[in-house]
Write a protein that holds these residues in place. Structure first.
Motif, PDB file in Angstrom:
ATOM      1  N   ASP A  67       0.826  -1.205   0.000  1.00 46.72           N
ATOM      2  CA  ASP A  67       0.000   0.000   0.000  1.00 46.72           C
ATOM      3  C   ASP A  67       0.862   1.258   0.000  1.00 46.72           C
ATOM      4  OD1 ASP A  67       0.900   0.377   2.616  1.00 46.72           O
ATOM      5  OD2 ASP A  67      -0.943  -0.359   3.542  1.00 46.72           O
ATOM      6  N   GLY A  68       0.186   2.409  -0.100  1.00 51.40           N
ATOM      7  CA  GLY A  68       0.899   3.678  -0.183  1.00 51.40           C
ATOM      8  C   GLY A  68       1.621   4.069   1.082  1.00 51.40           C
ATOM      9  N   GLU A  69       1.111   3.629   2.228  1.00 50.96           N
ATOM     10  CA  GLU A  69       1.758   3.948   3.498  1.00 50.96           C
ATOM     11  C   GLU A  69       3.136   3.292   3.585  1.00 50.96           C
ATOM     12  OE1 GLU A  69       0.533   4.031   8.245  1.00 50.96           O
ATOM     13  OE2 GLU A  69      -0.606   2.816   6.834  1.00 50.96           O
ATOM     14  N   GLU A  70       3.210   2.000   3.245  1.00 51.26           N
ATOM     15  CA  GLU A  70       4.492   1.302   3.283  1.00 51.26           C
ATOM     16  C   GLU A  70       5.428   1.831   2.202  1.00 51.26           C
ATOM     17  OE1 GLU A  70       6.342  -3.246   3.171  1.00 51.26           O
ATOM     18  OE2 GLU A  70       4.180  -2.922   2.963  1.00 51.26           O
ATOM     19  N   LEU A  71       4.875   2.104   1.013  1.00 47.25           N
ATOM     20  CA  LEU A  71       5.684   2.657  -0.070  1.00 47.25           C
ATOM     21  C   LEU A  71       6.327   3.977   0.359  1.00 47.25           C
ATOM     22  CD1 LEU A  71       6.671   2.886  -3.020  1.00 47.25           C
ATOM     23  CD2 LEU A  71       4.448   3.893  -3.577  1.00 47.25           C
ATOM     24  N   THR A  72       5.545   4.853   0.974  1.00 43.84           N
ATOM     25  CA  THR A  72       6.064   6.155   1.413  1.00 43.84           C
ATOM     26  C   THR A  72       7.196   5.980   2.410  1.00 43.84           C
ATOM     27  OG1 THR A  72       3.917   7.203   1.068  1.00 43.84           O
ATOM     28  CG2 THR A  72       5.458   8.311   2.542  1.00 43.84           C
ATOM     29  N   ARG A  73       7.005   5.068   3.361  1.00 43.24           N
ATOM     30  CA  ARG A  73       8.032   4.840   4.373  1.00 43.24           C
ATOM     31  C   ARG A  73       9.342   4.379   3.734  1.00 43.24           C
ATOM     32  NH1 ARG A  73       9.713   0.411   6.572  1.00 43.24           N
ATOM     33  NH2 ARG A  73       7.957  -0.820   5.785  1.00 43.24           N
ATOM     34  N   ILE A  74       9.275   3.458   2.780  1.00 39.05           N
ATOM     35  CA  ILE A  74      10.482   2.937   2.150  1.00 39.05           C
ATOM     36  C   ILE A  74      11.137   4.000   1.261  1.00 39.05           C
ATOM     37  CG2 ILE A  74      11.364   1.206   0.533  1.00 39.05           C
ATOM     38  CD1 ILE A  74       9.153  -0.672   1.532  1.00 39.05           C
ATOM     39  N   ILE A 129       3.375  12.746  -3.000  1.00 36.86           N
ATOM     40  CA  ILE A 129       2.037  13.329  -2.879  1.00 36.86           C
ATOM     41  C   ILE A 129       1.055  12.171  -2.780  1.00 36.86           C
ATOM     42  CG2 ILE A 129       0.253  14.720  -4.008  1.00 36.86           C
ATOM     43  CD1 ILE A 129       2.515  16.179  -5.490  1.00 36.86           C
ATOM     44  N   VAL A 130       0.181  12.214  -1.785  1.00 42.02           N
ATOM     45  CA  VAL A 130      -0.731  11.114  -1.510  1.00 42.02           C
ATOM     46  C   VAL A 130      -2.118  11.424  -2.067  1.00 42.02           C
ATOM     47  CG1 VAL A 130      -2.009   9.965   0.344  1.00 42.02           C
ATOM     48  CG2 VAL A 130       0.466  10.203   0.485  1.00 42.02           C
ATOM     49  N   GLY A 174       7.118  11.927   6.049  1.00 42.41           N
ATOM     50  CA  GLY A 174       7.653  12.975   5.191  1.00 42.41           C
ATOM     51  C   GLY A 174       6.896  13.262   3.923  1.00 42.41           C
ATOM     52  N   VAL A 175       5.591  12.935   3.850  1.00 45.10           N
ATOM     53  CA  VAL A 175       4.794  13.248   2.667  1.00 45.10           C
ATOM     54  C   VAL A 175       4.732  14.759   2.459  1.00 45.10           C
ATOM     55  CG1 VAL A 175       2.413  13.304   1.848  1.00 45.10           C
ATOM     56  CG2 VAL A 175       3.409  11.161   2.587  1.00 45.10           C
ATOM     57  N   ALA A 176       4.842  15.190   1.213  1.00 51.51           N
ATOM     58  CA  ALA A 176       4.831  16.620   0.908  1.00 51.51           C
ATOM     59  C   ALA A 176       3.429  17.209   0.979  1.00 51.51           C
ATOM     60  CB  ALA A 176       5.427  16.865  -0.480  1.00 51.51           C
ATOM     61  N   ASP A 177       2.424  16.487   0.491  1.00 46.68           N
ATOM     62  CA  ASP A 177       1.054  17.017   0.445  1.00 46.68           C
ATOM     63  C   ASP A 177       0.110  15.873   0.106  1.00 46.68           C
ATOM     64  OD1 ASP A 177      -1.034  18.857   0.513  1.00 46.68           O
ATOM     65  OD2 ASP A 177       0.122  20.346  -0.608  1.00 46.68           O
ATOM     66  N   TYR A 178      -1.175  16.158   0.113  1.00 43.43           N
ATOM     67  CA  TYR A 178      -2.172  15.155  -0.263  1.00 43.43           C
ATOM     68  C   TYR A 178      -3.252  15.816  -1.107  1.00 43.43           C
ATOM     69  CZ  TYR A 178      -5.521  17.029   3.091  1.00 43.43           C
ATOM     70  OH  TYR A 178      -6.394  17.849   3.747  1.00 43.43           O
ATOM     71  N   ILE A 179      -3.968  14.985  -1.879  1.00 44.58           N
ATOM     72  CA  ILE A 179      -5.081  15.447  -2.714  1.00 44.58           C
ATOM     73  C   ILE A 179      -6.241  14.486  -2.499  1.00 44.58           C
ATOM     74  CG2 ILE A 179      -5.854  15.967  -5.064  1.00 44.58           C
ATOM     75  CD1 ILE A 179      -2.915  16.180  -5.870  1.00 44.58           C
ATOM     76  N   LEU A 180      -7.422  15.021  -2.288  1.00 44.42           N
ATOM     77  CA  LEU A 180      -8.611  14.191  -2.149  1.00 44.42           C
ATOM     78  C   LEU A 180      -9.117  13.811  -3.539  1.00 44.42           C
ATOM     79  CD1 LEU A 180     -10.471  16.031   0.743  1.00 44.42           C
ATOM     80  CD2 LEU A 180      -9.295  13.842   0.861  1.00 44.42           C
TER      81      LEU A 180
END
Length: 519
Positions: free
Chosen positions: A65-72, A83-84, A101-107
């Protein structure tokens, strides 16, 4: 030379990826989409080759998932920005990604061109490697970018269409795809298919004057548009067959797909959809074919008749397992021979069968405990034979467990009535006390009796029944998730989500997205 800000899109839904790709005129805004991936594992495999500055990633995806991807990513590529993408229901997951450390998010419901561009520009300003570059100047889109838009069904402006046509001097075209089948041991990622080196050079030597254009594709796949003279077509097929034989020995996981030939660049979109993408689906049924050529496919078998699920269920109830499973295996073999069958439908059929069998043998806890892992394994099966093998092993397990769990003489006759009552009234506010009152039992005695005959307590069994029914409704894809909780007997939606995740390992929305391709 001005540098474009490179972007990689990661989302398990192809429609979302397509929407992101074509909501902006990327290159004119100073960005370049360098690739796509359908999950975090594919994305990680592409990072070293594509070297994006920015990742746009979904949160809920299969495999990784995106959470694990971001961490790695933030651990191994700290300069890369993320950007999530999320929906309102997934915002708790988004909060956790900010810690990495995510830069930003978009709904997703608000994914508009202006909002996306604003977030991208703000994120680009955080990248030191791009700060020393002069302001990006508007320029014509590259042939690769224009062709990517064309094959995705977008109409080009007359000026861009004319520019694209000028890149190809010959009258015949085809698509050649290349990628790796399956995954390597220990989660390793395969190297990039050698399109830019050995393959491209070998084709150029055999087909003088041929034009090749590399088109960005998802994951580890690489896609070439080949432009050649009509008289060279036979030689092109022979050259690819020789290459396939060579790579079959040196790189056994490498696979090629050759579309039908077509005349005129304007026909690229139709052939991409009707020939190349079809070949990608057909490969699920031809895992051993190194080169799959559209014009050399075997004759298509007749479409199998619909499986008689009613008769199958009746045979299960009567414990006629050998007859039921023999007919099921015959039907699955027919499905495997009908290579035009949609891959999703094939896997869904196997999943539905497992769901029905485990529902019929719900008293066998071992089957209940393993069914969701089996769903995942089938969903991730690389080809039809592997998926059928999982079903075969499951059916053998059912035969063994049903024999071991056969009721001993003198077992409580009312237990069946209790289970049937729960099956019929699970959507009501059932409790152990109410069940005991209905059957005129002492509640304490009923609790002990229930556990002795079912290897689980009343509450656990009721949650299992309700979770199974909720999963069935999620699989049907018709009822909103907000209504399903009350439909299966939970008055508190948040409690329903908690129970569902405990029993399945996924939230209701994650289950629907992972197994049935819906939000």
């Amino acid at each position: 030379m001005n540098e474009l800000c490179r972007v990689l899109i990661v989302d398990d839904e192809i429609l979302v990826r397509q929407g992101i790709k074509y909501v902006l005129d990327w290159e004119r805004e100073g960005f370049q989409i360098v690739g796509e991936a359908s999950n975090g594992q594919e994305a990680l495999g592409a990072l070293h080759t594509l070297k994006p500055h920015i990742l746009i990633t979904d949160i809920v995806m299969p495999v990784m998932d995106g959470e694990e991807l971001t961490r790695i990513v933030k651990r191994d590529y700290p300069a890369m920005e993320v950007i999530v993408l999320s929906s309102f229901s997934e915002f708790d997951y988004v909060r956790s990604t900010f810690q990495n450390g995510v830069a930003d998010y978009i709904l997703k419901p608000r994914l508009a061109a202006g909002a996306l561009l604003q977030v991208l520009q703000k994120t680009r300003d955080r990248i030191p490697a791009l700060q020393a570059k002069p302001a990006f100047k508007e320029q014509r889109q590259s042939p690769e970018s224009l062709l990517s838009r064309l094959i995705s069904g977008y109409e080009l402006q007359a000026e861009d269409a004319g520019f694209l046509a000028q890149q190809f001097p010959h009258g015949q075209f085809c698509f050649l795809g290349c990628g790796y089948a399956g995954t390597l041991p220990h989660g390793e990622q395969p190297a990039e298919p050698p399109f830019r080196t050995a393959i491209a050079e070998a084709l150029s030597r055999r087909l003088p004057g041929m034009v090749q254009l590399l088109i960005p594709a998802a994951g580890q796949n690489r896609l070439l548009l080949i432009n050649l003279e009509a008289a060279q077509w036979g030689e092109a097929v022979l050259a690819l067959q020789e290459l396939a034989r060579t790579y079959a020995g040196n790189e056994p996981g490498l696979r090629f797909s050759l579309s039908r030939a077509f005349g005129g660049i304007s026909g690229a979109a139709a052939v991409y959809q009707d020939s190349y993408l079809k070949l990608q689906q057909y490969r699920f049924y031809f895992p051993g074919e190194v080169l799959l050529v559209h014009d050399e496919l075997p004759p298509l078998a007749a479409e199998p008749p619909k499986f008689n699920l009613g008769q199958f269920t009746e045979q299960l109830k009567r414990l006629q397992l050998e007859e039921a499973f023999a007919e099921l295996r015959r039907h699955v073999a027919e499905l495997r021979s009908y290579y035009d069958n949609d891959v999703f439908q094939y896997k869904s059929f196997l999943g539905n069968i497992i769901f029905n069998v485990t529902n019929q043998f719900g008293h066998i806890k071992a089957l209940e405990d393993e069914k969701y892992d089996l769903f995942r394994s089938i969903d991730e099966a690389p080809h039809a034979e592997a998926a059928a093998g999982l079903l075969d092993a499951f059916l053998d397990r059912v035969m063994e467990e049903s024999f071991l769990a056969a009721p001993a003489a003198g077992s409580h006759a009312n237990m069946k009535k209790l289970l049937e009552y729960i099956e019929e009234h699970y959507a009501e506010p059932l409790s152990l006390t109410e069940l005991a009152r209905h059957f005129h039992f002492n509640p304490s005695y009923l609790s002990s009796l229930f556990t002795a005959h079912n290897q689980e307590g009343f509450k656990e069994h009721l949650n299992t029944v309700r979770t199974d029914r909720a999963a069935e409704l999620l699989r049907a894809g018709e009822a909103p998730i907000s209504e399903i909780s009350s439909m299966v007997g939970y008055g508190d939606h948040s409690y329903f989500c908690k129970v569902f995740k405990k029993y399945t390992g996924l939230s209701p929305s994650g289950y629907r997205r992972q197994f049935y391709g819906q939000e």
